[in-house]
Design a protein around this motif. Structure first.
Motif, PDB file in Angstrom:
ATOM      1  N   LEU A 109     -19.876  22.031 -13.801  1.00  0.00           N
ATOM      2  CA  LEU A 109     -18.920  22.566 -13.019  1.00  0.00           C
ATOM      3  C   LEU A 109     -19.638  23.796 -12.445  1.00  0.00           C
ATOM      4  CD1 LEU A 109     -16.858  21.240 -15.408  1.00  0.00           C
ATOM      5  CD2 LEU A 109     -15.309  21.651 -13.465  1.00  0.00           C
ATOM      6  N   GLY A 110     -19.524  23.997 -11.247  1.00  0.00           N
ATOM      7  CA  GLY A 110     -20.471  25.218 -10.958  1.00  0.00           C
ATOM      8  C   GLY A 110     -20.362  25.296  -9.063  1.00  0.00           C
ATOM      9  N   GLY A 111     -19.952  26.229  -8.442  1.00  0.00           N
ATOM     10  CA  GLY A 111     -20.425  26.203  -7.146  1.00  0.00           C
ATOM     11  C   GLY A 111     -19.729  25.248  -6.409  1.00  0.00           C
ATOM     12  N   GLY A 112     -18.260  24.877  -6.898  1.00  0.00           N
ATOM     13  CA  GLY A 112     -17.495  23.992  -6.124  1.00  0.00           C
ATOM     14  C   GLY A 112     -17.923  22.466  -6.493  1.00  0.00           C
ATOM     15  N   VAL A 113     -18.939  22.324  -7.288  1.00  0.00           N
ATOM     16  CA  VAL A 113     -19.162  20.967  -7.623  1.00  0.00           C
ATOM     17  C   VAL A 113     -18.935  20.374  -9.111  1.00  0.00           C
ATOM     18  CG1 VAL A 113     -21.382  19.362  -7.925  1.00  0.00           C
ATOM     19  CG2 VAL A 113     -21.326  21.280  -6.090  1.00  0.00           C
ATOM     20  N   ARG A 114     -18.432  19.373  -9.236  1.00  0.00           N
ATOM     21  CA  ARG A 114     -18.112  18.861 -10.310  1.00  0.00           C
ATOM     22  C   ARG A 114     -18.982  17.453 -10.442  1.00  0.00           C
ATOM     23  NH1 ARG A 114     -13.312  17.870 -13.655  1.00  0.00           N
ATOM     24  NH2 ARG A 114     -13.159  15.551 -14.420  1.00  0.00           N
ATOM     25  N   MET A 115     -19.854  17.430 -11.406  1.00  0.00           N
ATOM     26  CA  MET A 115     -20.774  16.603 -11.612  1.00  0.00           C
ATOM     27  C   MET A 115     -21.016  15.777 -13.209  1.00  0.00           C
ATOM     28  SD  MET A 115     -24.851  16.503 -10.653  1.00  0.00           S
ATOM     29  CE  MET A 115     -24.452  16.780  -9.092  1.00  0.00           C
ATOM     30  N   GLU A 116     -20.847  14.612 -13.320  1.00  0.00           N
ATOM     31  CA  GLU A 116     -21.043  13.967 -14.516  1.00  0.00           C
ATOM     32  C   GLU A 116     -22.139  13.107 -14.778  1.00  0.00           C
ATOM     33  OE1 GLU A 116     -17.476  11.465 -15.071  1.00  0.00           O
ATOM     34  OE2 GLU A 116     -16.210  12.973 -15.310  1.00  0.00           O
ATOM     35  N   LEU A 117     -23.095  13.655 -15.704  1.00  0.00           N
ATOM     36  CA  LEU A 117     -24.549  13.085 -16.223  1.00  0.00           C
ATOM     37  C   LEU A 117     -24.475  12.500 -17.214  1.00  0.00           C
ATOM     38  CD1 LEU A 117     -26.355  16.245 -14.685  1.00  0.00           C
ATOM     39  CD2 LEU A 117     -26.051  14.306 -13.646  1.00  0.00           C
ATOM     40  N   ASP A 118     -24.827  11.045 -17.318  1.00  0.00           N
ATOM     41  CA  ASP A 118     -24.911  10.340 -18.717  1.00  0.00           C
ATOM     42  C   ASP A 118     -26.062  10.806 -19.305  1.00  0.00           C
ATOM     43  OD1 ASP A 118     -22.529   9.041 -17.912  1.00  0.00           O
ATOM     44  OD2 ASP A 118     -23.338   7.303 -17.684  1.00  0.00           O
ATOM     45  N   TRP A 119     -26.005  10.683 -20.803  1.00  0.00           N
ATOM     46  CA  TRP A 119     -26.933  11.036 -21.527  1.00  0.00           C
ATOM     47  C   TRP A 119     -28.114   9.891 -21.131  1.00  0.00           C
ATOM     48  CZ3 TRP A 119     -26.898  15.669 -23.314  1.00  0.00           C
ATOM     49  CH2 TRP A 119     -25.546  16.175 -23.824  1.00  0.00           C
ATOM     50  N   PRO A 120     -29.587  10.311 -21.037  1.00  0.00           N
ATOM     51  CA  PRO A 120     -30.555   9.304 -20.909  1.00  0.00           C
ATOM     52  C   PRO A 120     -31.068   8.588 -21.804  1.00  0.00           C
ATOM     53  CG  PRO A 120     -31.510  11.595 -20.582  1.00  0.00           C
ATOM     54  CD  PRO A 120     -29.911  11.880 -21.140  1.00  0.00           C
ATOM     55  N   GLY A 121     -30.422   7.518 -22.280  1.00  0.00           N
ATOM     56  CA  GLY A 121     -30.943   6.725 -23.377  1.00  0.00           C
ATOM     57  C   GLY A 121     -32.413   6.394 -23.091  1.00  0.00           C
ATOM     58  N   SER A 122     -33.132   6.218 -24.368  1.00  0.00           N
ATOM     59  CA  SER A 122     -34.591   5.537 -24.312  1.00  0.00           C
ATOM     60  C   SER A 122     -34.898   4.952 -25.531  1.00  0.00           C
ATOM     61  CB  SER A 122     -35.523   6.670 -23.974  1.00  0.00           C
ATOM     62  OG  SER A 122     -35.395   7.692 -25.085  1.00  0.00           O
ATOM     63  N   GLU A 123     -36.260   4.573 -25.708  1.00  0.00           N
ATOM     64  CA  GLU A 123     -36.728   4.112 -27.077  1.00  0.00           C
ATOM     65  C   GLU A 123     -36.581   5.273 -28.030  1.00  0.00           C
ATOM     66  OE1 GLU A 123     -40.467   2.509 -26.636  1.00  0.00           O
ATOM     67  OE2 GLU A 123     -39.931   1.034 -24.964  1.00  0.00           O
ATOM     68  N   THR A 124     -36.468   6.462 -27.671  1.00  0.00           N
ATOM     69  CA  THR A 124     -36.718   7.472 -28.449  1.00  0.00           C
ATOM     70  C   THR A 124     -35.084   8.133 -28.973  1.00  0.00           C
ATOM     71  OG1 THR A 124     -38.791   8.333 -27.420  1.00  0.00           O
ATOM     72  CG2 THR A 124     -37.581   9.993 -28.984  1.00  0.00           C
ATOM     73  N   TYR A 125     -34.461   7.880 -27.863  1.00  0.00           N
ATOM     74  CA  TYR A 125     -33.117   8.723 -28.137  1.00  0.00           C
ATOM     75  C   TYR A 125     -31.942   7.734 -27.719  1.00  0.00           C
ATOM     76  CZ  TYR A 125     -36.065  12.815 -28.521  1.00  0.00           C
ATOM     77  OH  TYR A 125     -36.959  13.685 -28.898  1.00  0.00           O
ATOM     78  N   PRO A 126     -30.785   7.762 -28.625  1.00  0.00           N
ATOM     79  CA  PRO A 126     -29.807   6.860 -28.088  1.00  0.00           C
ATOM     80  C   PRO A 126     -29.042   7.559 -26.896  1.00  0.00           C
ATOM     81  CG  PRO A 126     -29.232   8.500 -30.185  1.00  0.00           C
ATOM     82  CD  PRO A 126     -30.555   8.342 -29.782  1.00  0.00           C
ATOM     83  N   ALA A 127     -28.051   6.661 -26.257  1.00  0.00           N
ATOM     84  CA  ALA A 127     -27.453   7.213 -25.144  1.00  0.00           C
ATOM     85  C   ALA A 127     -26.066   7.839 -25.368  1.00  0.00           C
ATOM     86  CB  ALA A 127     -27.412   5.947 -23.833  1.00  0.00           C
ATOM     87  N   TYR A 128     -26.002   8.514 -26.452  1.00  0.00           N
ATOM     88  CA  TYR A 128     -24.847   9.144 -26.614  1.00  0.00           C
ATOM     89  C   TYR A 128     -24.879  10.269 -27.523  1.00  0.00           C
ATOM     90  CZ  TYR A 128     -25.056   6.547 -31.184  1.00  0.00           C
ATOM     91  OH  TYR A 128     -25.544   6.144 -32.499  1.00  0.00           O
ATOM     92  N   GLY A 129     -24.173  11.268 -27.344  1.00  0.00           N
ATOM     93  CA  GLY A 129     -24.004  12.381 -28.153  1.00  0.00           C
ATOM     94  C   GLY A 129     -22.713  12.346 -29.187  1.00  0.00           C
ATOM     95  N   LEU A 130     -22.337  13.392 -30.010  1.00  0.00           N
ATOM     96  CA  LEU A 130     -21.442  13.497 -30.907  1.00  0.00           C
ATOM     97  C   LEU A 130     -20.622  14.873 -30.923  1.00  0.00           C
ATOM     98  CD1 LEU A 130     -23.243  11.438 -34.039  1.00  0.00           C
ATOM     99  CD2 LEU A 130     -21.260  10.393 -32.633  1.00  0.00           C
ATOM    100  N   VAL A 131     -19.759  14.901 -31.312  1.00  0.00           N
ATOM    101  CA  VAL A 131     -19.121  16.260 -31.552  1.00  0.00           C
ATOM    102  C   VAL A 131     -18.252  16.053 -32.813  1.00  0.00           C
ATOM    103  CG1 VAL A 131     -17.494  17.872 -30.638  1.00  0.00           C
ATOM    104  CG2 VAL A 131     -18.671  16.342 -28.937  1.00  0.00           C
ATOM    105  N   ARG A 132     -18.586  17.264 -33.746  1.00  0.00           N
ATOM    106  CA  ARG A 132     -17.977  17.460 -34.812  1.00  0.00           C
ATOM    107  C   ARG A 132     -17.938  18.830 -35.359  1.00  0.00           C
ATOM    108  NH1 ARG A 132     -18.237  13.620 -39.509  1.00  0.00           N
ATOM    109  NH2 ARG A 132     -16.444  14.147 -40.872  1.00  0.00           N
ATOM    110  N   THR A 133     -16.598  19.308 -36.006  1.00  0.00           N
ATOM    111  CA  THR A 133     -16.695  20.703 -36.325  1.00  0.00           C
ATOM    112  C   THR A 133     -17.950  20.799 -37.424  1.00  0.00           C
ATOM    113  OG1 THR A 133     -15.091  20.391 -37.913  1.00  0.00           O
ATOM    114  CG2 THR A 133     -14.296  20.684 -35.887  1.00  0.00           C
ATOM    115  N   ARG A 134     -18.314  22.288 -37.380  1.00  0.00           N
ATOM    116  CA  ARG A 134     -19.410  22.549 -38.608  1.00  0.00           C
ATOM    117  C   ARG A 134     -18.644  22.630 -39.767  1.00  0.00           C
ATOM    118  NH1 ARG A 134     -24.101  25.379 -36.999  1.00  0.00           N
ATOM    119  NH2 ARG A 134     -24.202  25.456 -39.407  1.00  0.00           N
ATOM    120  N   MET A 135     -17.469  22.717 -39.710  1.00  0.00           N
ATOM    121  CA  MET A 135     -16.603  22.654 -41.097  1.00  0.00           C
ATOM    122  C   MET A 135     -16.804  21.407 -41.542  1.00  0.00           C
ATOM    123  SD  MET A 135     -14.020  24.555 -42.882  1.00  0.00           S
ATOM    124  CE  MET A 135     -13.052  25.518 -41.791  1.00  0.00           C
TER     125      MET A 135
END
Length: 430
Positions: free
Chosen positions: A81-107
């Motif tokens: 979000l910025g400059g009046g723009v709201r944009m959603e970008l999917d993670w670019p999956g490939s042979e090297t990296y999965p097409a998703y991320g994760l969130v987890r508390t450091r605790m």
């Protein structure tokens, strides 16, 4: 020194993601490993808690369960979000990296990784506040001394000594062990500062992590006021979200304002339906420094290897350090295991000395590009132009996401993957 000296093949100081990954891999190589952690788990660390696909790959390589039922919240990509723009970008999956991320508390994350290292055979000692190196007659580190800390975080008065021919410092940005071995921070590398806290919010299960390139609030006369820094909101999937802001020391505004007050004012201006405010805030606002671009060198010398924040391995493009720390843990463990398998001290030392080159081959060129990027976005006029003309172009932003999260396919791939890889290879590491 109280008690008997404990020995091992390798000592790892600090059980954050980098230290625990190092210890787990070393144990997997059949080495006796001591993993020393100052606090007792569970314990908190200041972080955005977001893991890009690059970090997810490291968790998979380590053999950690990342099922959603185990407490991991999956993300599809990044919302900007910025400059009046709201944009959603999917993670670019490939042979090297999965097409998703994760969130987890450091605790949760740090305890999970430390327990995983212990399950692989590392000897985890919590409440060990490492104070100083033990040096041999060559001036090489051959052990550490530590104060024993109680569950309340206070010293018990007991002291311990640990010995090993190789020591890994994964003890964070301040890295007392590195300083004791004459490795101060480099002033020619960017440094970030971040603050964050948690809120209960109905947006806790959002599929996207969120980056705010502009922080707006209302002035005394009701006017819109642009504040310094860049914000984030990372959903945890458990009824809460991690909300924070950061700024680089390349910015003209660095060190000139109260970060906690800016966070409070920014949150106060969020839509009411997000449910974020003083009544839903969970815990205090906490801050931490983000050491970037190998800001402490050399990464190996006199028996001591640096991993993670201790070696300044935070990505200058996005402030992520977990993926880099775990990668350094994997690579350092391979080198240490290979070194300790050599028959003579000279051969062992030659292998250990390869560690800085290995890390610079992996991240050095990318970090050099990031240093230039950090300098550019520190200039307000450059940032304004980037938001105005770059943000509305989705194809360009997809490319920037791949660059900023360091997600090009390692071999082959699309044209943009090949361009990014060629650019980082051609850029000199320093």
């Amino acid at each position: 020194m109280d008690g008997q000296v404990e020995t091992a093949d390798v000592i790892v100081v600090g059980a954050g993601p980098g230290g625990s990954a190092t210890a787990a891999y070393l144990a997997g190589h059949g080495l006796e490993v001591l993993l020393l952690e100052k606090a007792s788990f569970p314990r908190d660390k200041v972080c955005g808690d977001g893991l890009t696909p690059r970090a997810v790959r490291e968790l998979i390589s380590l053999g950690v369960s990342i099922r959603e039922e185990d407490g991991w919240h999956r993300t599809k990509g990044l919302r900007i979000l910025g400059g009046g723009v709201r944009m959603e970008l999917d993670w670019p999956g490939s042979e090297t990296y999965p097409a998703y991320g994760l969130v987890r508390t450091r605790m949760d994350l740090d305890q999970t990784l430390a327990r995983h290292a212990a399950s692989r055979g590392a000897r985890l000692h919590e409440g060990m506040n490492v104070q100083a190196p033990v040096l041999d007659d060559r001036g090489h580190i051959c052990g550490v001394t530590a104060k024993v800390m109680g569950p309340d975080g206070r010293a018990t008065g007991e002291k311990r000594e640990f010995r090993a021919p190789v020591v890994v410092a994964a003890d964070g940005n301040s890295s007392r062990l590195s300083l004791s071995m004459d490795r101060p921070k480099r002033d020619d590398r960017p440094m970030g500062v971040a603050v964050r806290t948690y809120y209960r919010t109905p947006r806790h299960d959002d599929e996207y992590i969120e980056s705010h390139l502009e922080l707006w609030t209302k002035g005394d006369q009701g006017e819109d006021v642009l504040m310094p820094g860049y914000g984030w909101m990372f959903p945890l999937g458990d009824g809460t979200a991690n909300v924070g802001l950061g700024i680089l020391d390349t910015s003209e505004a660095f060190g000139t304002f109260d970060y906690r007050d800016v966070l409070r004012r920014w949150v106060a201006g969020m839509p009411e339906e997000w449910g974020m405010g003083e009544e839903t805030q969970l815990g205090p606002v906490r801050g931490a420094a983000l050491p970037m671009c190998f800001n402490r060198q050399p990464l190996y010398e006199r028996g001591l290897l640096l991993v993670g924040d201790a070696g300044g391995m935070v990505n200058p493009f996005n402030g992520e350090g977990i993926a880099e720390a775990m990668e350094a843990g994997r690579r350092s463990a391979e080198i240490v295991a290979s070194a300790l398998a050599r028959p003579t001290p000279g051969e062992r030392e030659a292998v250990l000395r390869s560690y800085p080159a290995v890390m610079k081959d992996s991240l050095g060129g990318y970090y050099t590009l990031g240093r230039h990027f950090a300098t550019l976005i520190g200039k307000p006029e450059v940032m304004r132009l980037a938001v105005k003309y770059g943000l509305p172009r989705k194809a360009l932003m997809r490319l920037l996401l791949k660059i900023m999260a360091n997600l090009p396919q390692e071999r082959g791939g699309r044209l943009d993957d090949r361009v990014i890889n060629a650019l980082t290879r051609m850029t000199p590491a320093a």
